[in-house]
Design an enzyme around this catalytic site. Structure first.
Site, mmCIF file in Angstrom:
data_model
loop_
_atom_site.group_PDB
_atom_site.id
_atom_site.type_symbol
_atom_site.label_atom_id
_atom_site.label_comp_id
_atom_site.label_asym_id
_atom_site.label_seq_id
_atom_site.Cartn_x
_atom_site.Cartn_y
_atom_site.Cartn_z
ATOM 1 N N ASP A 51 -5.869 95.641 73.318
ATOM 2 C CA ASP A 51 -6.628 95.956 72.113
ATOM 3 C C ASP A 51 -5.895 97.095 71.423
ATOM 4 O OD1 ASP A 51 -8.517 94.176 73.071
ATOM 5 O OD2 ASP A 51 -10.207 95.563 72.915
ATOM 6 N N HIS A 92 -2.649 93.700 79.343
ATOM 7 C CA HIS A 92 -2.430 92.383 79.934
ATOM 8 C C HIS A 92 -0.997 91.927 79.666
ATOM 9 C CE1 HIS A 92 -6.965 91.258 80.198
ATOM 10 N NE2 HIS A 92 -6.876 92.550 79.913
ATOM 11 N N SER A 137 -2.738 105.842 74.444
ATOM 12 C CA SER A 137 -1.537 105.395 75.129
ATOM 13 C C SER A 137 -0.916 104.227 74.374
ATOM 14 C CB SER A 137 -1.878 105.010 76.571
ATOM 15 O OG SER A 137 -3.164 104.435 76.645
#
Length: 300
Positions: free
Chosen positions: A116, A172, A259
Site C-alpha cells: 500500500d 508483498h 518506510s
C-alpha cells in the site's frame, strides 16, 4: 500545504497531507534543521527509543487516536483494534482475507504493487534525473552496495513504493521467483518523506536497507530492496534464502514508522506499466495504489 498525489483507484489527483509537514520542511529545508537531523533524528538510538515505546504496553493507548486521526478503515483488520496489545501490534497488523486480492492472478507476466502506498516509476535508472527533484541522478551502485551488481541493472526500470505511517505496513512480492541472494546494509534512518527526498535523494543509499535478489523465469534476476526510515529500526523478512515465492505472497513487514521498498528490473524486460505511473512519475508526482493491484505486464 499538501503535496499532489494521483490516486489510481479514484482516477484523480488528491492532496496528500504529510505527517508533521512544517516540522519536516524545517528539518530538511533549513540549515538549523539539517544540523538537528544530523545530530539526532538520523541516529539509530532515536528510532530505537521510538521502537521501545511502540513495543510497550503503554503505547496501546495511542492506537484508537491514531486510527481516528488518520481515518484508517478498521473493517479491513483481521483482528479487532481492541486486541492489539501494543502500537507495533497494530502497526504490523494483518488484513482480513480478501482485502487485497491479487490482480491478474495466474498471469506470470504481471507485476504487482508490493505495498500500500505512494509509487513512483523510473523507466530508465541510468538516464533519469527527475526522481523527487530535477537534476539529481540516482546512485544505483551505492544503493545496491555493489558496483558489479549495479551494472546488471544499467538502463533498467525501478518502481519505488513509499509507505506512510498510516498505511498497512506489510509488503508483498511483486513477482514470483526464487530468493537467490540477500544482503543487509547498515545505514542511517533518515525520513523517506517526499520533502526529505527532494532535498536529499541520497537518503536512498544512506539509509539502512536489505537487498534481495529474486530470480524469475519471466523477468530474470530482479532486485527487491527494503529500506528503513525514521522510527523504523526493524525490517522483518518472512522468506529465507532459497525459498521459491509467489507474487502476492507476504514478504515481510516494517515496524513503527514510514518506510519504502524498491523493485528493480533488468533492461531486457519490456513492461507495459500502468498508464498513470508513466504519465505522472516524470512529473515527480507519486501514484497511490494498494498492494497486489496491477503495476504492469511484461510484453510477450
Amino acid at each position: 500545504m499538501s503535496l499532489k498525489l494521483f490516486n489510481i483507484q479514484k482516477g484523480k489527483i488528491d492532496e496528500e497531507k504529510v505527517c508533521a509537514e512544517s516540522f519536516m520542511r524545517f528539518l530538511y529545508g533549513t540549515q538549523v534543521g539539517r544540523l538537528t537531523t544530523f545530530a539526532i533524528f538520523k541516529r539509530l538510538f532515536f528510532s530505537r527509543l521510538c521502537g521501545l515505546w511502540a513495543d510497550s504496553k503503554r503505547s496501546k493507548k495511542s492506537i484508537l487516536k491514531f486510527i481516528a486521526d488518520n481515518q484508517i478503515d478498521i473493517s479491513e483488520f483481521k483482528n479487532p483494534a481492541s486486541q492489539f496489545g501494543t502500537f507495533n501490534d497494530f502497526f504490523t497488523r494483518e488484513l482480513a482475507d480478501g482485502k487485497r486480492p491479487l490482480a491478474e492472478n495466474g498471469n506470470a507476466n504481471a507485476v504487482s504493487f508490493p505495498s500500500d502506498g505512494r509509487h513512483l516509476l523510473i523507466e530508465n535508472i541510468t538516464q533519469n534525473d527527475t526522481f523527487y527533484a530535477k537534476g539529481i541522478k540516482f546512485n544505483l551502485a551505492k544503493f545496491l552496495g555493489d558496483e558489479k551488481l549495479a551494472l546488471r541493472f544499467e538502463n533498467g526500470s525501478m518502481l519505488i513504493s513509499r509507505l506512510a505511517p498510516m498505511d498497512y505496513h506489510r509488503f508483498h512480492y511483486p513477482i514470483s521467483g526464487e530468493i537467490i541472494a540477500r544482503k543487509s546494509i547498515d545505514g542511517k534512518l533518515f525520513s523517506v518523506s517526499p520533502i526529505a527526498l527532494s532535498e536529499r535523494l541520497s537518503v536512498f543509499w544512506e539509509n539502512k536497507r536489505i537487498v534481495n535478489l529474486i530470480e524469475s523465469r519471466q523477468f530474470g534476476v530482479c532486485a527487491f530492496v527494503e529500506i528503513g526510515a525514521t522510527n523504523v529500526g526493524c525490517i522483518e523478512n518472512f522468506g529465507k534464502l532459497g525459498d521459491v515465492v509467489e507474487r502476492g505472497e507476504q514478504a515481510g513487514m516494517f515496524r513503527f514508522g514510514g518506510s519504502c521498498v524498491a523493485t528493480i528490473f533488468p533492461k531486457e524486460n519490456k513492461i507495459e506499466w500502468n498508464s498513470a505511473l508513466r504519465e505522472y512519475s516524470p512529473q515527480s508526482i507519486e501514484c497511490y495504489a494498494r498492494v497486489n493491484e496491477l503495476a504492469g505486464i511484461k510484453e510477450s
